[in-house]
Scaffold this motif. Structure first.
Motif, PDB file in Angstrom:
ATOM      1  N   GLU A 179      36.650  32.822  36.392  1.00 29.59           N
ATOM      2  CA  GLU A 179      35.790  33.652  35.543  1.00 29.59           C
ATOM      3  C   GLU A 179      35.096  34.733  36.354  1.00 29.59           C
ATOM      4  O   GLU A 179      35.007  35.891  35.918  1.00 29.59           O
ATOM      5  N   TRP A 180      34.633  34.381  37.538  1.00 31.91           N
ATOM      6  CA  TRP A 180      33.974  35.352  38.419  1.00 31.91           C
ATOM      7  C   TRP A 180      34.929  36.489  38.776  1.00 31.91           C
ATOM      8  O   TRP A 180      34.560  37.668  38.759  1.00 31.91           O
ATOM      9  N   ALA A 181      36.194  36.138  39.070  1.00 30.57           N
ATOM     10  CA  ALA A 181      37.191  37.163  39.385  1.00 30.57           C
ATOM     11  C   ALA A 181      37.490  38.024  38.167  1.00 30.57           C
ATOM     12  O   ALA A 181      37.684  39.245  38.273  1.00 30.57           O
ATOM     13  N   LEU A 202      41.061  43.546  36.854  1.00 30.05           N
ATOM     14  CA  LEU A 202      41.727  44.658  36.180  1.00 30.05           C
ATOM     15  C   LEU A 202      41.627  44.583  34.660  1.00 30.05           C
ATOM     16  O   LEU A 202      41.925  45.555  33.972  1.00 30.05           O
ATOM     17  N   ARG A 203      41.305  43.408  34.136  1.00 26.97           N
ATOM     18  CA  ARG A 203      41.067  43.223  32.703  1.00 26.97           C
ATOM     19  C   ARG A 203      42.295  43.571  31.850  1.00 26.97           C
ATOM     20  O   ARG A 203      42.178  44.165  30.775  1.00 26.97           O
ATOM     21  N   TYR A 218      43.870  39.319  34.560  1.00 27.61           N
ATOM     22  CA  TYR A 218      43.867  39.220  33.104  1.00 27.61           C
ATOM     23  C   TYR A 218      42.491  38.844  32.545  1.00 27.61           C
ATOM     24  O   TYR A 218      41.729  38.104  33.168  1.00 27.61           O
ATOM     25  N   GLY A 219      42.240  39.318  31.333  1.00 32.04           N
ATOM     26  CA  GLY A 219      41.023  38.958  30.629  1.00 32.04           C
ATOM     27  C   GLY A 219      39.813  39.723  31.123  1.00 32.04           C
ATOM     28  O   GLY A 219      39.841  40.398  32.151  1.00 32.04           O
ATOM     29  N   SER A 220      38.735  39.622  30.374  1.00 32.31           N
ATOM     30  CA  SER A 220      37.473  40.244  30.738  1.00 32.31           C
ATOM     31  C   SER A 220      36.388  39.176  30.712  1.00 32.31           C
ATOM     32  O   SER A 220      35.953  38.740  29.643  1.00 32.31           O
ATOM     33  N   SER A 221      36.013  38.703  31.898  1.00 34.45           N
ATOM     34  CA  SER A 221      35.024  37.620  32.030  1.00 34.45           C
ATOM     35  C   SER A 221      35.504  36.361  31.323  1.00 34.45           C
ATOM     36  O   SER A 221      34.718  35.651  30.693  1.00 34.45           O
ATOM     37  N   LYS A 222      36.802  36.078  31.424  1.00 34.39           N
ATOM     38  CA  LYS A 222      37.394  34.923  30.764  1.00 34.39           C
ATOM     39  C   LYS A 222      38.005  33.958  31.782  1.00 34.39           C
ATOM     40  O   LYS A 222      38.225  34.305  32.933  1.00 34.39           O
ATOM     41  N   ARG A 223      38.286  32.755  31.289  1.00 38.11           N
ATOM     42  CA  ARG A 223      38.963  31.748  32.107  1.00 38.11           C
ATOM     43  C   ARG A 223      40.404  31.604  31.603  1.00 38.11           C
ATOM     44  O   ARG A 223      40.783  30.577  31.048  1.00 38.11           O
ATOM     45  N   ALA A 236      45.767  30.769  42.848  1.00 35.51           N
ATOM     46  CA  ALA A 236      46.400  31.225  41.618  1.00 35.51           C
ATOM     47  C   ALA A 236      45.364  31.476  40.530  1.00 35.51           C
ATOM     48  O   ALA A 236      45.465  32.441  39.757  1.00 35.51           O
ATOM     49  N   ALA A 237      44.344  30.602  40.441  1.00 39.28           N
ATOM     50  CA  ALA A 237      43.285  30.775  39.441  1.00 39.28           C
ATOM     51  C   ALA A 237      42.538  32.085  39.660  1.00 39.28           C
ATOM     52  O   ALA A 237      42.240  32.823  38.706  1.00 39.28           O
ATOM     53  N   VAL A 238      42.232  32.404  40.920  1.00 41.87           N
ATOM     54  CA  VAL A 238      41.534  33.658  41.229  1.00 41.87           C
ATOM     55  C   VAL A 238      42.437  34.852  40.927  1.00 41.87           C
ATOM     56  O   VAL A 238      41.991  35.863  40.355  1.00 41.87           O
ATOM     57  N   ALA A 239      43.719  34.756  41.286  1.00 45.98           N
ATOM     58  CA  ALA A 239      44.646  35.862  41.044  1.00 45.98           C
ATOM     59  C   ALA A 239      44.783  36.155  39.553  1.00 45.98           C
ATOM     60  O   ALA A 239      44.768  37.318  39.131  1.00 45.98           O
ATOM     61  N   VAL A 240      44.899  35.100  38.747  1.00 40.31           N
ATOM     62  CA  VAL A 240      44.991  35.292  37.296  1.00 40.31           C
ATOM     63  C   VAL A 240      43.704  35.921  36.771  1.00 40.31           C
ATOM     64  O   VAL A 240      43.729  36.805  35.907  1.00 40.31           O
ATOM     65  N   GLY A 241      42.565  35.473  37.294  1.00 37.12           N
ATOM     66  CA  GLY A 241      41.297  36.058  36.879  1.00 37.12           C
ATOM     67  C   GLY A 241      41.195  37.534  37.227  1.00 37.12           C
ATOM     68  O   GLY A 241      40.681  38.337  36.442  1.00 37.12           O
ATOM     69  N   LEU A 242      41.693  37.923  38.395  1.00 35.21           N
ATOM     70  CA  LEU A 242      41.647  39.327  38.796  1.00 35.21           C
ATOM     71  C   LEU A 242      42.535  40.207  37.931  1.00 35.21           C
ATOM     72  O   LEU A 242      42.252  41.391  37.725  1.00 35.21           O
TER      73      LEU A 242
END
Length: 453
Positions: A94-96, A101-102, A156-161, A148-154
């Motif tokens: 979520e932090w990432a 890039l959202r 996709y999504g906007s402040s999402k898990r 992988a969790a951080v990479a996906v956060g960076l």
């Protein structure tokens, strides 16, 4: 005040103290990173090292003796509070996502089979590299998941898990077990849709459609939505309510229950104790040697592919790896297929059969599947406690009691699901009898593992 009142106040407290939860999560991240990253650079522990004098042993105990088994226990007790309050991967993802890039979530990521596939691959791979024993394997498996969790956060999504919702290897298991929780954020759907209510925007990080939420499987219990539109409240409920009354499921959760939690996980816990596997290995090795075929007996595979720690005389040959893989997949195929066949027969013997009725019936197996995974993980807890000089009194009886209680609870849920479909006592009993052979095979494997092997 009533329990419901206290529960509602607790939900509002979580909403009002989100910043404290974030600080707590950063503390968990710090501890997690230390136990994950430092031990691989230390010498492997010896038999004389213990949790109080060796960081590697402490990390092993923390991850596999406490964290994983008891996080599972927390799901049917508190819902996915671990995910919302403490999980380092969820927090980092979520932090990432807040800074990334959202990008929109791609269609391939929304595929419903990822929870089963990720659980299966992670479980099997963890056994091949001995993740419970060696810090390098822990860094590879858990650290790889975190990266992988951080990479996906960076991405996709906007402040999402996004990682937690779609790709986390234990998301599916947590989703299923949380359906048994005696707490959930209850949505008053009529109030939610009333016009004119003041709406304060909230961020549901795990991407739950709050207005349509009925169960606790996807909710991370963070409390951000508590009081939203005066329609969302943390409330007590029956632990059986979501299984029996909501009963919303699909084919992939069913496969995760019967082939994943009750098949692959069982095989992963049982292979190291099986004398059948030892005998089979000796027979195959003799056959190979008699024909001058030696490459399957080579144990020089890299540590990230198969267990390879020659300094402590622990290395897998290609034959070892193949037999472990075959044992796990074979167990999953036999046990899972027996259970699925029983569910199919039971579903066809009950009135009101439809497209999802088999999958709804399969949810009755969640208590037994969850206890099986817990008991398997707690085998490491027991081993580590013994190494520290601590023994659990009456352990065989506790294991038998947990399995028996879980089996009875699953049978009760199956009975209630059958009756909910309008079946009489006779047809309900007949339906349950169809599932008993698969349950007997599953329980029989645990009897072999705990009391015979």
């Amino acid at each position: 005040m009533t329990v419901a009142t206290y529960a509602a106040q607790a939900g509002d407290w979580l909403r009002g103290h989100a910043h404290w939860l974030r600080r707590l999560q950063w503390g968990i991240v710090l501890v997690y990173a230390t136990l994950l990253v430092v031990p691989p650079f230390l010498p492997l522990p010896t038999e004389t090292d213990h949790a109080l004098n060796n960081l590697t042993v402490l990390a092993q105990f923390a991850f596999w003796g406490v964290w994983w088994p008891f996080v599972l226990v927390s799901m049917p007790l508190f819902g996915r509070a671990w995910c919302g309050w403490l999980c380092p991967e969820g927090m980092l993802s979520e932090w990432a996502s807040e800074r990334g890039l959202r990008r929109p979530i791609p269609r391939w990521m929304r595929w419903g089979g990822w929870p089963f596939v990720a659980f299966a691959l992670t479980t099997i791979y963890g056994q091949l590299v001995s993740v419970y024993q060696y810090p390098l394997a822990v860094l590879l498996v858990l650290g790889g998941s975190t990266v992988a969790a951080v990479a996906v956060g960076l991405l996709y999504g906007s402040s999402k898990r996004v990682w937690c919702r779609y790709l986390c290897p234990v998301n599916g298991v947590f989703n299923l077990l949380a359906r048994l929780a005696p707490w959930h954020f209850k949505v008053d759907h009529e109030k939610f849709r009333e016009p004119g209510r003041k709406v304060i925007p909230i961020n549901c990080a795990p991407l739950v459609a709050i207005g349509h939420m009925q169960g606790a499987g996807d909710c991370h219990m963070c409390g951000r939505c508590s009081g939203y539109r005066d329609a969302v409240t943390l409330a007590p409920r029956s632990p059986e309510a979501e299984i029996v009354e909501v009963a919303d499921s699909g084919r992939w959760p069913t496969l995760l229950i019967v082939y994943g939690m009750m098949g692959i996980a069982l095989g992963a816990f049982a292979w190291s104790s099986s004398p059948w596997l030892v005998t089979l290995k000796q027979d195959i090795a003799t056959w190979l040697i008699n024909r001058d075929i030696y490459w399957p007996l080579d144990d020089g595979a890299p540590w990230w592919l198969l267990t390879h720690y020659p300094e402590v005389n622990d290395s897998f040959s290609w034959l070892d790896g193949s037999l472990v893989l075959g044992f796990i997949l074979g167990t999953a195929a036999v046990v899972g297929s027996m259970l699925l066949a029983g569910l199919w027969a039971a579903d066809h013997g009950l009135p009101g059969r439809g497209r999802r009725t088999l999958d709804q019936l399969a949810q009755g197996l969640i208590p037994l599947a969850g206890v099986g995974v817990f008991l398997g993980l707690s085998m490491t807890t027991v081993t580590l406690l013994k190494h520290e000089g601590l023994n659990i009194p009456n352990l065989p009886w506790w294991r038998a009691a947990l399995l028996s209680a879980a089996a009875l609870w699953s049978l009760r849920l199956l009975w209630r699901l059958a009756r909910r479909r309008g079946a009489g006592r006779g047809r309900s009993l007949l339906a349950l009898s169809c599932i008993l052979p698969g349950l007997g095979l599953f329980l029989g494997m645990w009897v072999l593992l705990f009391y015979i092997w």
